[in-house]
Design a protein around this motif. Structure first.
Motif, PDB file in Angstrom:
ATOM      1  N   TRP A   1      38.085 -39.037 -34.779  1.00  0.00           N
ATOM      2  CA  TRP A   1      37.976 -37.588 -34.549  1.00  0.00           C
ATOM      3  C   TRP A   1      39.289 -36.958 -35.006  1.00  0.00           C
ATOM      4  CZ3 TRP A   1      36.406 -37.462 -28.598  1.00  0.00           C
ATOM      5  CH2 TRP A   1      35.141 -38.055 -28.437  1.00  0.00           C
ATOM      6  N   ASN A   2      39.281 -35.594 -35.065  1.00  0.00           N
ATOM      7  CA  ASN A   2      40.577 -34.968 -35.268  1.00  0.00           C
ATOM      8  C   ASN A   2      41.220 -34.770 -33.886  1.00  0.00           C
ATOM      9  OD1 ASN A   2      39.809 -32.392 -34.163  1.00  0.00           O
ATOM     10  ND2 ASN A   2      38.731 -31.979 -36.101  1.00  0.00           N
ATOM     11  N   GLU A   3      42.509 -34.505 -33.888  1.00  0.00           N
ATOM     12  CA  GLU A   3      43.251 -34.452 -32.621  1.00  0.00           C
ATOM     13  C   GLU A   3      42.773 -33.312 -31.731  1.00  0.00           C
ATOM     14  OE1 GLU A   3      47.457 -34.657 -33.198  1.00  0.00           O
ATOM     15  OE2 GLU A   3      47.343 -36.535 -34.316  1.00  0.00           O
ATOM     16  N   ASN A   4      42.395 -32.212 -32.352  1.00  0.00           N
ATOM     17  CA  ASN A   4      41.902 -31.071 -31.577  1.00  0.00           C
ATOM     18  C   ASN A   4      40.641 -31.429 -30.807  1.00  0.00           C
ATOM     19  OD1 ASN A   4      42.561 -28.446 -30.884  1.00  0.00           O
ATOM     20  ND2 ASN A   4      40.962 -27.617 -32.222  1.00  0.00           N
ATOM     21  N   LYS A   5      39.773 -32.166 -31.488  1.00  0.00           N
ATOM     22  CA  LYS A   5      38.531 -32.576 -30.831  1.00  0.00           C
ATOM     23  C   LYS A   5      38.847 -33.489 -29.634  1.00  0.00           C
ATOM     24  CE  LYS A   5      34.042 -34.717 -31.465  1.00  0.00           C
ATOM     25  NZ  LYS A   5      33.070 -35.355 -32.366  1.00  0.00           N
ATOM     26  N   VAL A   6      39.848 -34.334 -29.817  1.00  0.00           N
ATOM     27  CA  VAL A   6      40.235 -35.225 -28.710  1.00  0.00           C
ATOM     28  C   VAL A   6      40.687 -34.382 -27.512  1.00  0.00           C
ATOM     29  CG1 VAL A   6      41.896 -36.984 -27.946  1.00  0.00           C
ATOM     30  CG2 VAL A   6      40.869 -37.147 -30.214  1.00  0.00           C
ATOM     31  N   ARG A   7      41.541 -33.406 -27.789  1.00  0.00           N
ATOM     32  CA  ARG A   7      42.068 -32.567 -26.696  1.00  0.00           C
ATOM     33  C   ARG A   7      40.931 -31.832 -25.978  1.00  0.00           C
ATOM     34  NH1 ARG A   7      45.855 -31.236 -30.732  1.00  0.00           N
ATOM     35  NH2 ARG A   7      47.834 -32.306 -30.407  1.00  0.00           N
ATOM     36  N   ILE A   8      40.072 -31.190 -26.769  1.00  0.00           N
ATOM     37  CA  ILE A   8      38.981 -30.396 -26.172  1.00  0.00           C
ATOM     38  C   ILE A   8      38.032 -31.290 -25.383  1.00  0.00           C
ATOM     39  CG2 ILE A   8      36.940 -29.013 -26.764  1.00  0.00           C
ATOM     40  CD1 ILE A   8      38.601 -27.945 -29.179  1.00  0.00           C
ATOM     41  N   THR A   9      37.647 -32.413 -26.019  1.00  0.00           N
ATOM     42  CA  THR A   9      36.675 -33.304 -25.357  1.00  0.00           C
ATOM     43  C   THR A   9      37.270 -33.889 -24.076  1.00  0.00           C
ATOM     44  OG1 THR A   9      35.846 -33.862 -27.550  1.00  0.00           O
ATOM     45  CG2 THR A   9      35.075 -35.234 -25.746  1.00  0.00           C
ATOM     46  N   TYR A  10      38.547 -34.220 -24.128  1.00  0.00           N
ATOM     47  CA  TYR A  10      39.192 -34.783 -22.935  1.00  0.00           C
ATOM     48  C   TYR A  10      39.196 -33.745 -21.813  1.00  0.00           C
ATOM     49  CZ  TYR A  10      42.762 -37.149 -20.085  1.00  0.00           C
ATOM     50  OH  TYR A  10      43.442 -37.770 -19.066  1.00  0.00           O
ATOM     51  N   HIS A  11      39.540 -32.509 -22.191  1.00  0.00           N
ATOM     52  CA  HIS A  11      39.556 -31.445 -21.195  1.00  0.00           C
ATOM     53  C   HIS A  11      38.165 -31.253 -20.575  1.00  0.00           C
ATOM     54  CE1 HIS A  11      41.085 -27.758 -19.351  1.00  0.00           C
ATOM     55  NE2 HIS A  11      39.955 -27.156 -19.731  1.00  0.00           N
ATOM     56  N   ARG A  12      37.159 -31.223 -21.428  1.00  0.00           N
ATOM     57  CA  ARG A  12      35.781 -31.048 -20.923  1.00  0.00           C
ATOM     58  C   ARG A  12      35.357 -32.247 -20.068  1.00  0.00           C
ATOM     59  NH1 ARG A  12      33.150 -28.767 -26.561  1.00  0.00           N
ATOM     60  NH2 ARG A  12      33.962 -26.640 -26.364  1.00  0.00           N
ATOM     61  N   ALA A  13      35.784 -33.421 -20.485  1.00  0.00           N
ATOM     62  CA  ALA A  13      35.416 -34.630 -19.735  1.00  0.00           C
ATOM     63  C   ALA A  13      36.023 -34.576 -18.327  1.00  0.00           C
ATOM     64  CB  ALA A  13      35.907 -35.869 -20.479  1.00  0.00           C
ATOM     65  N   LEU A  14      37.263 -34.116 -18.266  1.00  0.00           N
ATOM     66  CA  LEU A  14      37.907 -34.011 -16.944  1.00  0.00           C
ATOM     67  C   LEU A  14      37.169 -33.003 -16.070  1.00  0.00           C
ATOM     68  CD1 LEU A  14      41.725 -34.071 -17.904  1.00  0.00           C
ATOM     69  CD2 LEU A  14      40.423 -35.880 -16.773  1.00  0.00           C
ATOM     70  N   LYS A  15      36.768 -31.888 -16.707  1.00  0.00           N
ATOM     71  CA  LYS A  15      36.039 -30.873 -15.940  1.00  0.00           C
ATOM     72  C   LYS A  15      34.691 -31.405 -15.452  1.00  0.00           C
ATOM     73  CE  LYS A  15      36.671 -26.404 -16.677  1.00  0.00           C
ATOM     74  NZ  LYS A  15      36.640 -25.060 -17.324  1.00  0.00           N
ATOM     75  N   ALA A  16      34.017 -32.124 -16.348  1.00  0.00           N
ATOM     76  CA  ALA A  16      32.720 -32.706 -15.971  1.00  0.00           C
ATOM     77  C   ALA A  16      32.907 -33.706 -14.829  1.00  0.00           C
ATOM     78  CB  ALA A  16      32.101 -33.385 -17.184  1.00  0.00           C
ATOM     79  N   LEU A  17      33.986 -34.454 -14.928  1.00  0.00           N
ATOM     80  CA  LEU A  17      34.275 -35.438 -13.890  1.00  0.00           C
ATOM     81  C   LEU A  17      34.559 -34.745 -12.551  1.00  0.00           C
ATOM     82  CD1 LEU A  17      34.483 -38.487 -13.821  1.00  0.00           C
ATOM     83  CD2 LEU A  17      36.911 -38.296 -14.373  1.00  0.00           C
ATOM     84  N   GLN A  18      35.319 -33.669 -12.642  1.00  0.00           N
ATOM     85  CA  GLN A  18      35.630 -32.896 -11.441  1.00  0.00           C
ATOM     86  C   GLN A  18      34.341 -32.413 -10.783  1.00  0.00           C
ATOM     87  OE1 GLN A  18      37.352 -29.126 -12.272  1.00  0.00           O
ATOM     88  NE2 GLN A  18      38.400 -28.952 -10.302  1.00  0.00           N
ATOM     89  N   LYS A  19      33.416 -31.945 -11.645  1.00  0.00           N
ATOM     90  CA  LYS A  19      32.154 -31.436 -11.126  1.00  0.00           C
ATOM     91  C   LYS A  19      31.340 -32.568 -10.494  1.00  0.00           C
ATOM     92  CE  LYS A  19      28.136 -28.866 -12.756  1.00  0.00           C
ATOM     93  NZ  LYS A  19      27.393 -28.461 -13.962  1.00  0.00           N
ATOM     94  N   ASN A  20      31.346 -33.735 -11.142  1.00  0.00           N
ATOM     95  CA  ASN A  20      30.544 -34.863 -10.645  1.00  0.00           C
ATOM     96  C   ASN A  20      31.045 -35.365  -9.294  1.00  0.00           C
ATOM     97  OD1 ASN A  20      29.030 -34.752 -12.920  1.00  0.00           O
ATOM     98  ND2 ASN A  20      29.683 -36.736 -13.767  1.00  0.00           N
ATOM     99  N   ILE A  21      32.326 -35.428  -9.166  1.00  0.00           N
ATOM    100  CA  ILE A  21      32.831 -35.998  -7.907  1.00  0.00           C
ATOM    101  C   ILE A  21      32.953 -34.951  -6.802  1.00  0.00           C
ATOM    102  CG2 ILE A  21      34.013 -37.947  -8.982  1.00  0.00           C
ATOM    103  CD1 ILE A  21      36.586 -36.458  -8.832  1.00  0.00           C
ATOM    104  N   GLY A  22      32.697 -33.677  -7.128  1.00  0.00           N
ATOM    105  CA  GLY A  22      32.653 -32.618  -6.136  1.00  0.00           C
ATOM    106  C   GLY A  22      33.963 -32.475  -5.391  1.00  0.00           C
ATOM    107  N   GLY A  23      33.882 -32.666  -4.136  1.00  0.00           N
ATOM    108  CA  GLY A  23      35.067 -32.445  -3.317  1.00  0.00           C
ATOM    109  C   GLY A  23      35.976 -33.638  -3.232  1.00  0.00           C
ATOM    110  N   PHE A  24      35.911 -34.445  -4.298  1.00  0.00           N
ATOM    111  CA  PHE A  24      36.695 -35.683  -4.281  1.00  0.00           C
ATOM    112  C   PHE A  24      38.187 -35.449  -4.056  1.00  0.00           C
ATOM    113  CE2 PHE A  24      39.076 -38.852  -6.807  1.00  0.00           C
ATOM    114  CZ  PHE A  24      38.821 -39.939  -6.016  1.00  0.00           C
ATOM    115  N   SER A  25      38.698 -34.369  -4.712  1.00  0.00           N
ATOM    116  CA  SER A  25      40.132 -34.115  -4.582  1.00  0.00           C
ATOM    117  C   SER A  25      40.494 -33.676  -3.171  1.00  0.00           C
ATOM    118  CB  SER A  25      40.565 -33.040  -5.577  1.00  0.00           C
ATOM    119  OG  SER A  25      39.914 -31.824  -5.264  1.00  0.00           O
TER     120      SER A  25
END
Lengths: 267, 169
Positions: B145-169
């Motif tokens: 991938w290009n580096e920008n795609k890595v940054r964006i996808t990583y950010h989205r992945a973290l957000k998706a993870l946050q949503k999946n685990i709900g009140g995990f934090s």
């Protein structure tokens, strides 16, 4: 906690996920075993690659030899193609018969089937008419008793060869419907390396000639038919169209000979 | 000569990266049974050594091979699971999960399960950027991938993870 902080917190937690306990789960012995297997594979792979490289080299060499052989096969027939025998367009699958100048008059008379004539003008009274030679001044005469004609040649053609081949008559629907003989008078200086212009004489029966003239068949690929050189009661003698197509050495001399009305019927 | 270079390089890379690759595969496959896969990664590296471009890092090259090995293995295991009643072996009984191997506590187990629940490209970037802590550039090289795609996808992945685990934090 805002979004950014939440994401950083999750990232922190992800990064805190533990690594395996390598000493227990992936000990040094296991690593060494895998390392050994990998290097063993590398060694096998190397041998295989070397073998393939050798096979490749061998194949390339073989392909080179094959290409050379193919080239040679293609080139030698091409040289043969320069012979007017094939350029007459009347060649058939049957190879022409050739006889060197070893014969005598008896042999000549034995070869009345026309496949081989071996005239040695010095020895053959039957084939060379001395009186004609005198008359024609530096000329010799080829006599063919089978078909009944004589052909006057310059003295330089002494020790010529006669080669017999066949022509094929092809009908408009591409069927072979007629065939006959074609005689090639070959200059003594003809060699495979430097072929000279032959003098081709096609032999037609009267019926064949008439049939060809009516368009029942054609001979060779040339759009024009053979040129009549002469005829007797049974046969018509003709020159193939484009006989000198390849313009080999001596073609001008043959043209000169043919202009002199050299063929005379005997019967 | 070239072959000696292959053996030498592969041997060196093996000792440099075999633990990293083992670590990555344990998380990527979700199984502890990855020793053979580590070996497979280096065997594929030998086979594909001609395709290795000297300008790229051997680490990212080996990780990209490891990822492909992991993808193939996951497919293979899925196929095995859909073969019903073979009676020859039981996948579930055979597999030691990362939770067991890594002795994850409850929070980490939930986090790991949430990661496994992400879509494939989110998982890829989480394993490489998050767990293996590779740089953006290295991750981009592995995933092509290009580096920008890595940054964006990583950010989205973290957000998706946050949503999946709900009140995990």
């Amino acid at each position: 906690m805002n979004d950014k902080e939440n994401l950083l917190d999750i990232e922190k937690k992800i990064r805190s996920l533990p690594e395996p306990d390598y000493d227990k789960k992936f000990p040094k012995e296991a690593q060494d075993r895998i390392h050994e297997n990998v290097l063993r594979f590398a060694s096998t792979f190397e041998k295989k690659n070397r073998r393939l490289a050798k096979i490749k080299k061998f194949s390339v060499g073989l392909a080179g030899i094959a290409a050379f052989v193919l080239f040679a096969i293609l080139i030698f027939p091409l040289n043969d193609d320069q012979s007017p025998i094939k350029n007459t367009g009347q060649q058939t699958e049957v190879p022409p018969t050739v006889d060197e100048n070893e014969g005598n008059s008896q042999q000549d008379s034995e070869n009345q089937n026309g496949t081989v004539d071996d005239p040695d003008p010095e020895k053959q009274d039957d084939t060379i008419d001395d009186s004609d030679t005198d008359i024609l001044n530096d000329s010799i005469v080829y006599e063919n008793r089978e078909y009944g004609f004589t052909f006057t040649l310059p003295k330089g053609w002494e020790n010529y060869q006669i080669i017999t081949d066949t022509w094929e008559g092809i009908s408009p629907d591409q069927q072979k419907i007629e065939a006959g003989s074609i005689l090639l008078i070959r200059h003594p200086g003809w060699t495979e390396d430097i072929p000279r212009q032959d003098i081709p004489i096609m032999i037609f029966t009267k019926e064949q000639w008439s049939s060809m003239e009516q368009g029942d068949f054609h001979v060779g690929a040339a759009p024009i038919g053979p040129t009549k050189l002469g005829e007797n009661q049974e046969f018509v003698f003709a020159l193939p169209a484009r006989y000198n197509f390849a313009f080999p050495e001596g073609y001008e001399e043959v043209e000169t000979i043919l202009e002199g009305d050299p063929l005379q019927p005997m019967k | 000569m070239e072959q000696l270079m292959i053996s030498h390089n592969i041997s060196e890379w093996f000792y440099l990266y075999n633990k990293d690759i083992y670590h990555f595969l344990v998380y990527y496959i979700g199984s502890s049974d990855v020793e053979d896969l580590v070996q497979e990664v280096f065997i594929r590296a030998i086979k594909g050594y001609d395709t290795y471009q000297k300008k790229s890092s051997p680490k990212t090259w080996l990780f990209s091979i490891a990822r492909n090995v992991g993808i193939d293995e996951i497919r293979k295991r899925k196929r095995r699971r859909v073969q019903p009643m073979t009676g020859l072996w039981d996948v579930q009984a055979d597999v030691a999960t990362p939770e067991k191997i890594l002795q994850l506590n409850e929070n980490n187990r939930l986090l790991y399960q949430a990661i496994q629940g992400l879509k494939a490209n989110y998982r890829d970037v989480i394993f490489l950027r998050g767990i293996k802590e590779l740089t953006v550039s290295e991750t981009a090289s592995i995933l092509n991938w290009n580096e920008n795609k890595v940054r964006i996808t990583y950010h989205r992945a973290l957000k998706a993870l946050q949503k999946n685990i709900g009140g995990f934090s």
